[in-house]
Design a protein around this motif. Sequence first.
Motif, PDB file in Angstrom:
ATOM      1  N   ALA A   1       0.825  -1.205   0.000  1.00  0.00           N
ATOM      2  CA  ALA A   1       0.000   0.000   0.000  1.00  0.00           C
ATOM      3  C   ALA A   1       0.862   1.258   0.000  1.00  0.00           C
ATOM      4  O   ALA A   1       0.514   2.273  -0.619  1.00  0.00           O
ATOM      5  N   PHE A   2       2.008   1.198   0.692  1.00  0.00           N
ATOM      6  CA  PHE A   2       2.889   2.363   0.750  1.00  0.00           C
ATOM      7  C   PHE A   2       3.432   2.693  -0.640  1.00  0.00           C
ATOM      8  O   PHE A   2       3.371   3.833  -1.101  1.00  0.00           O
ATOM      9  N   SER A   3       4.008   1.680  -1.307  1.00  0.00           N
ATOM     10  CA  SER A   3       4.610   1.930  -2.611  1.00  0.00           C
ATOM     11  C   SER A   3       3.566   2.362  -3.638  1.00  0.00           C
ATOM     12  O   SER A   3       3.805   3.269  -4.448  1.00  0.00           O
ATOM     13  N   ASN A   4       2.388   1.744  -3.594  1.00  0.00           N
ATOM     14  CA  ASN A   4       1.343   2.126  -4.546  1.00  0.00           C
ATOM     15  C   ASN A   4       0.880   3.559  -4.326  1.00  0.00           C
ATOM     16  O   ASN A   4       0.654   4.311  -5.283  1.00  0.00           O
ATOM     17  N   SER A   5       0.742   3.940  -3.056  1.00  0.00           N
ATOM     18  CA  SER A   5       0.286   5.297  -2.749  1.00  0.00           C
ATOM     19  C   SER A   5       1.286   6.334  -3.248  1.00  0.00           C
ATOM     20  O   SER A   5       0.906   7.339  -3.856  1.00  0.00           O
ATOM     21  N   ILE A   6       2.575   6.095  -3.001  1.00  0.00           N
ATOM     22  CA  ILE A   6       3.599   7.055  -3.422  1.00  0.00           C
ATOM     23  C   ILE A   6       3.668   7.120  -4.940  1.00  0.00           C
ATOM     24  O   ILE A   6       3.746   8.206  -5.539  1.00  0.00           O
ATOM     25  N   ARG A   7       3.631   5.970  -5.589  1.00  0.00           N
ATOM     26  CA  ARG A   7       3.736   5.940  -7.044  1.00  0.00           C
ATOM     27  C   ARG A   7       2.569   6.671  -7.706  1.00  0.00           C
ATOM     28  O   ARG A   7       2.758   7.503  -8.604  1.00  0.00           O
ATOM     29  N   GLU A   8       1.363   6.386  -7.239  1.00  0.00           N
ATOM     30  CA  GLU A   8       0.194   7.010  -7.845  1.00  0.00           C
ATOM     31  C   GLU A   8       0.173   8.519  -7.613  1.00  0.00           C
ATOM     32  O   GLU A   8      -0.154   9.305  -8.513  1.00  0.00           O
ATOM     33  N   SER A   9       0.552   8.936  -6.405  1.00  0.00           N
ATOM     34  CA  SER A   9       0.490  10.370  -6.096  1.00  0.00           C
ATOM     35  C   SER A   9       1.519  11.170  -6.884  1.00  0.00           C
ATOM     36  O   SER A   9       1.241  12.278  -7.343  1.00  0.00           O
ATOM     37  N   LEU A  10       2.721  10.623  -7.041  1.00  0.00           N
ATOM     38  CA  LEU A  10       3.774  11.365  -7.723  1.00  0.00           C
ATOM     39  C   LEU A  10       3.613  11.350  -9.241  1.00  0.00           C
ATOM     40  O   LEU A  10       4.044  12.295  -9.924  1.00  0.00           O
ATOM     41  N   LEU A  11       3.019  10.280  -9.766  1.00  0.00           N
ATOM     42  CA  LEU A  11       2.915  10.169 -11.220  1.00  0.00           C
ATOM     43  C   LEU A  11       1.593  10.703 -11.766  1.00  0.00           C
ATOM     44  O   LEU A  11       1.515  11.091 -12.928  1.00  0.00           O
ATOM     45  N   SER A  12       0.546  10.679 -10.946  1.00  0.00           N
ATOM     46  CA  SER A  12      -0.752  11.143 -11.436  1.00  0.00           C
ATOM     47  C   SER A  12      -0.779  12.661 -11.532  1.00  0.00           C
ATOM     48  O   SER A  12      -0.238  13.372 -10.672  1.00  0.00           O
ATOM     49  N   GLY A  13      -1.419  13.161 -12.577  1.00  0.00           N
ATOM     50  CA  GLY A  13      -1.556  14.599 -12.748  1.00  0.00           C
ATOM     51  C   GLY A  13      -0.280  15.312 -13.154  1.00  0.00           C
ATOM     52  O   GLY A  13      -0.220  16.550 -13.106  1.00  0.00           O
ATOM     53  N   GLY A  14       0.738  14.570 -13.507  1.00  0.00           N
ATOM     54  CA  GLY A  14       1.984  15.210 -13.944  1.00  0.00           C
ATOM     55  C   GLY A  14       2.682  15.990 -12.852  1.00  0.00           C
ATOM     56  O   GLY A  14       3.280  17.034 -13.127  1.00  0.00           O
ATOM     57  N   LEU A  15       2.606  15.502 -11.592  1.00  0.00           N
ATOM     58  CA  LEU A  15       3.190  16.249 -10.483  1.00  0.00           C
ATOM     59  C   LEU A  15       4.702  16.410 -10.656  1.00  0.00           C
ATOM     60  O   LEU A  15       5.245  17.508 -10.480  1.00  0.00           O
ATOM     61  N   LEU A  16       5.382  15.328 -10.995  1.00  0.00           N
ATOM     62  CA  LEU A  16       6.830  15.426 -11.162  1.00  0.00           C
ATOM     63  C   LEU A  16       7.204  16.378 -12.289  1.00  0.00           C
ATOM     64  O   LEU A  16       8.142  17.175 -12.172  1.00  0.00           O
ATOM     65  N   GLU A  17       6.464  16.316 -13.417  1.00  0.00           N
ATOM     66  CA  GLU A  17       6.753  17.211 -14.530  1.00  0.00           C
ATOM     67  C   GLU A  17       6.519  18.670 -14.145  1.00  0.00           C
ATOM     68  O   GLU A  17       7.275  19.568 -14.536  1.00  0.00           O
ATOM     69  N   ASN A  18       5.462  18.906 -13.373  1.00  0.00           N
ATOM     70  CA  ASN A  18       5.188  20.279 -12.928  1.00  0.00           C
ATOM     71  C   ASN A  18       6.304  20.804 -12.020  1.00  0.00           C
ATOM     72  O   ASN A  18       6.696  21.975 -12.114  1.00  0.00           O
ATOM     73  N   ILE A  19       6.793  19.943 -11.148  1.00  0.00           N
ATOM     74  CA  ILE A  19       7.883  20.361 -10.263  1.00  0.00           C
ATOM     75  C   ILE A  19       9.135  20.650 -11.064  1.00  0.00           C
ATOM     76  O   ILE A  19       9.823  21.662 -10.845  1.00  0.00           O
TER      77      ILE A  19
END
Length: 830
Positions: free
Chosen positions: A427-445
């Motif tokens: 659950a930890f890894s899935n939560s982090i992966r989905e949050s950082l990759l969804s919505g282009g968060l990393l690209e926006n940063i």
Amino acid sequence: PSLGSTQAFTGGAGVQSLVELVTMLRIFISCVERYPTDSVVAAVAGRALTPLAKVTEMCVCGVLDEYNGAADKGDLVALLSAVWFIREFCEASPAALTLVNQHGGPKLLLPALANPQADDHLLRESVRLLHCLQGSTGLLQTVTQALQSPRVVVHLLWKLRECCQQANDEWRQTPPSTLLQVTMKCIEANPKDGAVHDAALSLLADMLQYARYRSAYAHLGGWTNIICILEAMRTDVDVQRRGLGILCELQRSGSWGTEHLQRVAHVVMVALDAFHEDSQILEWGVWLLLELGGLAEVLKMLERAGETSPVGQGALHGLRQVQWGQTDAAEIALLPEFVRVVGACIARASQGSLVDVLQVGVPLLVNAVHATASTPEDRLPPVAAQSCSHAIRLILDVLQRHMMDVDLVVECLKVARVYQVAPDGSAFSNSIRESLLSGGLLENIAGAHASQDIVQKQVLWVRGLLLGAASVVQLMERLDGSMCCWLNGVKTLGKLYDDIDELTPEASASRARAVTVLTTAMQRWPKDPSMLMHSCFALSALAACGLDRPGSLASNGAEEYSERHLRAGLQAAYQWCPGVIADLERQARPGTRSRARFVRHELLRLEIETLRCAPQPLRQQVGAECLQLAVAYNQCQALVRAVEASEVDAETLCDQFRMALLCLGLCGRFDIHAEVLQRANWPPVVKGTAEAIAELSRFGLQAELARAGLAEVVVRVLGEWQQAGGDSMDERTAGAVEALQFAQGWAAAALEAMAHGVAPPAQLMWRILCIAHRAPRTLRWQTCFSEADSCLQPNNSRHARETLGERPSCMETLFTPTREKMQRAASNLT
């Protein structure tokens, strides 16, 4: 004529006549010092010695008479003057010291020390004279006699502190218990005197910096003694500060502090409530609570005070020392309460844009979750799992709210460390992966901080963890002209592949493209030392994973990492690195030669990994090129120059020399190792050479080392260094001797294995046993088991290749890396 002058002088009166006499004496003394062999000087000095001795004795006795007269009259001004004269005489002349002792010695000081009207100046000079007459022993004796005179005790304690700081032979020979008992008696005799407590605690703080005093003080009930002082002197900030410092020193030595947790916690809380604006009291108090297992108390303090108060901020900073899972005081059971309190502070700070609080609080949550995430979910208590999930959501929420703050973004992105250690699919890894990759968060940063190197580096590393090395390569290809992106991409590729223990198909499929990107980076920025250095490191990490088996990547259609890519990486480094190294060495600016050595160091690493990975005949060709370009030889010469110019520290010298000689050994030049060992007189160089020999043995070159005679050379050089070092070796010499012992074990074990006809797959175990047999004090058995564990991991092909070269490894079936089976195997082989 001189006699007539003397009569003229004595016929006068007053100070002027005395000054003229002294001036003549000074001239004569100067002549004695400058021309001691002159016949006239020697004759006059012989006649003048006895009269001068009488004059000196008359001066000392005259001052003593004046001292006694002033003591009888109670003239404190004259008494101070006499004490000062006597001390000056005693410090200047052993004869005067003997004369004063003959006239009463320390007993003379009783009128000055016992006079209630004596001021601090007179007491200070009297204590200095007492120390001159009897040393620290006299001070200790006088303290026990003057316990009811607080002002005298204070000056004696401050003088004892000076003795402690000087730490002469007399002080070191005094038993610690004697010094500590005297100090404790002073405190007990003056329970309400802040000046006595301040002086005594200052002396204690200096003594307790040493382990022998800390142990003795704990045996004498030091914890109780200090706690009682702090409880009695709650309003004295100096006493509170020094007392907490002493408790910290005691706890640092592990002297039974947990027995007094409740009282210490109460004392600390009282001190923090009264003097929370004092930075030292705040820092030491929180540290002490955490060290004694008072994490719950610190959390209560933080919750009660709030994150914006000085106490709350001090508690937050102190919580950074918590090591989860490593002590009983930081067990997983406390994690829910920790996340609740710290998380509430972070939530309020995020809403109020309190960036300072967030920069301290976010790393606390990241570290707490990181220490817990590696535990399988079925073994993690449900409450702890929920707390970890809540902490991850808080961190990601802060990241989205404060995306423009550079430092905060970097701290929040470290949540990827949790993803790195969490089990796949948790659950930890899935939560982090989905949050950082969804919505282009990393690209926006990345877009918001295009010019911030530290953010770009962190974003690329997170992309590599979440999406693999292919995503890093794709981003570098897309941002073709950004040097910032490419440099951080190169660093990320090196870190990703260097951390890989077992190459996955996804990581292997990206290696060929990574080589192309890395060689392109060197071509586009051929004058940038950082780009070249990190590109060499990344190429070496790729080569360390070995060549792909033909057809292994046919299923996904990716290009295989082959001899061509291995060769292309080395050729690109050979094309661009030597020019930059030469330019750096020609420059006169500070640090340029050091940068040249580091670029050459990474080029050597690439040569080594290429030599180890390349099959024949490519290995032979690469070895010839390495010797022709002489990168390793030039590095050795540069290191010699750096040592002569004091431009390199011992640790760097050892590491860089080891790398250079390791490369030369893989090229077959073992004669250089023997020459360096026999001629070097710098311990770091000897240590680096010995480590290179041991590592070459691990690479499967035992026979070559034996034929070159290195086993005999190592034994001879080891004996010479042991004899030269004797029983009192410094740290560097001891490190060189230990490395030589290790190299001797590997080399001698190889000879014995070959002599006994041990089959190649079992030579590793044979070497381990021989090392343990020869140097049990240096290596210990657990070192041997650790060495075998690192080489015998069934899934660790990289370590197996380092140990056994290209030979088929059947060690995995012969022995399993567990202590019990290793011991049974050891008994069978012996």
